[in-house]
Scaffold this active site. Structure first.
Site, short mmCIF file in Angstrom:
data_model
loop_
_atom_site.label_atom_id
_atom_site.label_comp_id
_atom_site.label_asym_id
_atom_site.label_seq_id
_atom_site.Cartn_x
_atom_site.Cartn_y
_atom_site.Cartn_z
N THR A 1 0.84 -1.20 0.00
CA THR A 1 0.00 0.00 0.00
C THR A 1 0.87 1.24 0.00
OG1 THR A 1 -0.12 0.02 2.41
CG2 THR A 1 -1.91 -1.10 1.23
N ASN B 1 1.36 4.68 1.04
CA ASN B 1 0.79 5.58 2.05
C ASN B 1 0.95 7.01 1.59
OD1 ASN B 1 1.39 2.96 3.34
ND2 ASN B 1 0.68 3.96 5.20
N GLU C 1 -4.06 4.58 2.84
CA GLU C 1 -3.13 3.70 2.13
C GLU C 1 -3.79 3.20 0.86
OE1 GLU C 1 -1.84 0.32 4.34
OE2 GLU C 1 -2.51 1.15 6.23
P1 ADP Z 1 5.01 0.92 3.73
O1 ADP Z 1 4.73 0.37 5.09
O2 ADP Z 1 6.24 1.79 3.70
O3 ADP Z 1 3.82 1.63 3.11
P2 ADP Z 1 4.43 -1.35 2.01
O4 ADP Z 1 4.90 -2.73 2.33
O5 ADP Z 1 2.99 -1.02 2.20
O6 ADP Z 1 5.35 -0.35 2.82
O7 ADP Z 1 4.86 -1.07 0.52
C1 ADP Z 1 4.46 0.13 -0.08
C2 ADP Z 1 5.40 0.63 -1.15
O8 ADP Z 1 5.59 -0.35 -2.16
C3 ADP Z 1 4.82 1.85 -1.83
O9 ADP Z 1 5.18 3.05 -1.19
C4 ADP Z 1 5.38 1.76 -3.23
O10 ADP Z 1 6.62 2.45 -3.30
C5 ADP Z 1 5.64 0.26 -3.44
N1 ADP Z 1 4.64 -0.45 -4.24
C6 ADP Z 1 4.98 -1.42 -5.15
N2 ADP Z 1 3.87 -1.92 -5.73
C7 ADP Z 1 2.80 -1.27 -5.21
C8 ADP Z 1 1.38 -1.36 -5.43
N3 ADP Z 1 0.86 -2.21 -6.33
N4 ADP Z 1 0.58 -0.54 -4.71
C9 ADP Z 1 1.10 0.30 -3.81
N5 ADP Z 1 2.42 0.44 -3.56
C10 ADP Z 1 3.29 -0.34 -4.25
N1 RBF Z 2 -6.89 -3.17 7.95
C1 RBF Z 2 -7.74 -3.56 8.92
O1 RBF Z 2 -7.36 -3.64 10.07
N2 RBF Z 2 -9.05 -3.86 8.63
C2 RBF Z 2 -9.54 -3.80 7.37
O2 RBF Z 2 -10.72 -4.08 7.18
C3 RBF Z 2 -8.66 -3.41 6.31
N3 RBF Z 2 -9.09 -3.33 5.03
C4 RBF Z 2 -8.22 -2.96 4.05
C5 RBF Z 2 -8.67 -2.91 2.73
C6 RBF Z 2 -7.82 -2.53 1.70
C7 RBF Z 2 -8.33 -2.50 0.29
C8 RBF Z 2 -6.47 -2.20 2.00
C9 RBF Z 2 -5.53 -1.80 0.90
C10 RBF Z 2 -6.02 -2.26 3.30
C11 RBF Z 2 -6.87 -2.63 4.34
N4 RBF Z 2 -6.45 -2.69 5.67
C12 RBF Z 2 -7.31 -3.08 6.65
C13 RBF Z 2 -5.13 -2.16 6.03
C14 RBF Z 2 -4.05 -3.19 6.22
O3 RBF Z 2 -4.13 -3.63 7.54
C15 RBF Z 2 -2.73 -2.46 5.95
O4 RBF Z 2 -2.62 -2.19 4.58
C16 RBF Z 2 -1.54 -3.24 6.40
O5 RBF Z 2 -1.59 -3.41 7.75
C17 RBF Z 2 -0.25 -2.47 6.10
O6 RBF Z 2 -0.22 -1.23 6.69
MG MG Z 3 1.88 0.80 3.04
#
Ligand code: ADP
Ligand code: RBF
Ligand code: MG
Length: 194
Positions: free
Chosen positions: A45, A47, A124
């Site tokens: 995701t 952020n 996110e």
């Molecule tokens: P963080 O905790 O830093 O957000 P994540 O494990 O959620 O780390 O990874 C997010 C990062 O991965 C994004 O900031 C982006 O640079 C990269 N990324 C690669 N593919 C995707 C995708 N399909 N959607 C969102 N972010 C992506």
């Molecule tokens: N986190 C939750 O605790 N409950 C949820 O219902 C939930 N739904 C999500 C739905 C989507 C489409 C996405 C992208 C994330 C969601 N998350 C939810 C957040 C998830 O916990 C988070 O992306 C990871 O913990 C990384 O920060």
């Molecule tokens: Mg993230």
């Protein structure tokens, strides 16, 4: 928090197109998240920093879908080697495309991630594309077209992942309708003001 009763509509929002308050728009730089490794969950995701998002305090926490525009560095923006959806990129004006802006479908969560009990509200965005590189620091703009569900707590990580994959399918179907697809024609998504 409402119970997660496992039911989910196949489509979100009227076929005629998004209704107020949608589209909700926000933009910012892609920042570091909680480092919980949503990548390891298979669902990275991006952020987004929430400093300049006026409506965020009043928005319902939950899961939303819509379009994202991201200004990618050249290696990540190459249509051919990175498998971008070429028909979607045609919506971009030439100058925006030249500057690295690309369009993607997205699902996102706004809120406190009850499963992880965050104390800070976050936004996110899971971009529905397989990226070859990270894009931390990239400018990202999103147009939210509908609300899928509230955030839930879960008994396991696996059930959270399962639900997010369901959200992705709901978003894909919902965005495929003409009145939602055409909302990618929005200059806000490539750096303009709304
Ligand atoms: P963080 O905790 O830093 O957000 P994540 O494990 O959620 O780390 O990874 C997010 C990062 O991965 C994004 O900031 C982006 O640079 C990269 N990324 C690669 N593919 C995707 C995708 N399909 N959607 C969102 N972010 C992506
Ligand atoms: N986190 C939750 O605790 N409950 C949820 O219902 C939930 N739904 C999500 C739905 C989507 C489409 C996405 C992208 C994330 C969601 N998350 C939810 C957040 C998830 O916990 C988070 O992306 C990871 O913990 C990384 O920060
Ligand atoms: Mg993230």
């Amino acid at each position: 928090m409402p119970p997660n009763d496992g039911t989910r509509p196949r489509l979100i929002g009227p076929d005629a197109g998004p209704e107020p308050p949608f589209p909700l728009r926000m933009k910012g730089e892609v920042v570091k998240g909680f480092g919980r490794g949503s990548k390891e969950l298979g669902i990275p995701t991006a952020n987004i920093s929430l400093h300049s998002v006026p409506w965020i305090e009043t928005a319902d926490s939950g899961v939303y879908f819509g379009w994202a525009g991201i200004q990618l560095p050249p290696a990540a923006a190459d249509n051919k080697t990175t498998g971008l959806d070429a028909s979607l990129q045609k919506a971009l004006p030439a100058a925006a495309h030249e500057a690295g802006w690309r369009l993607f479908p997205m699902v996102m969560s706004i809120g406190f991630n009850p499963f992880y009990k965050n104390t800070v509200r976050s936004a996110e965005v899971h971009v529905m594309h397989n990226f070859v590189t990270d894009f931390y620091g990239a400018p990202m703009a999103i147009a939210i077209l509908g609300y899928i569900r509230p955030e839930y707590d879960y008994v396991s990580k696996e059930s959270l992942i399962e639900d997010i994959n369901e959200d992705i399918e709901v978003a894909r179907r919902s965005l495929a309708r003409d009145a939602y697809r055409e909302r990618c024609l929005d200059g806000y998504l490539w750096g303009g003001e709304s």
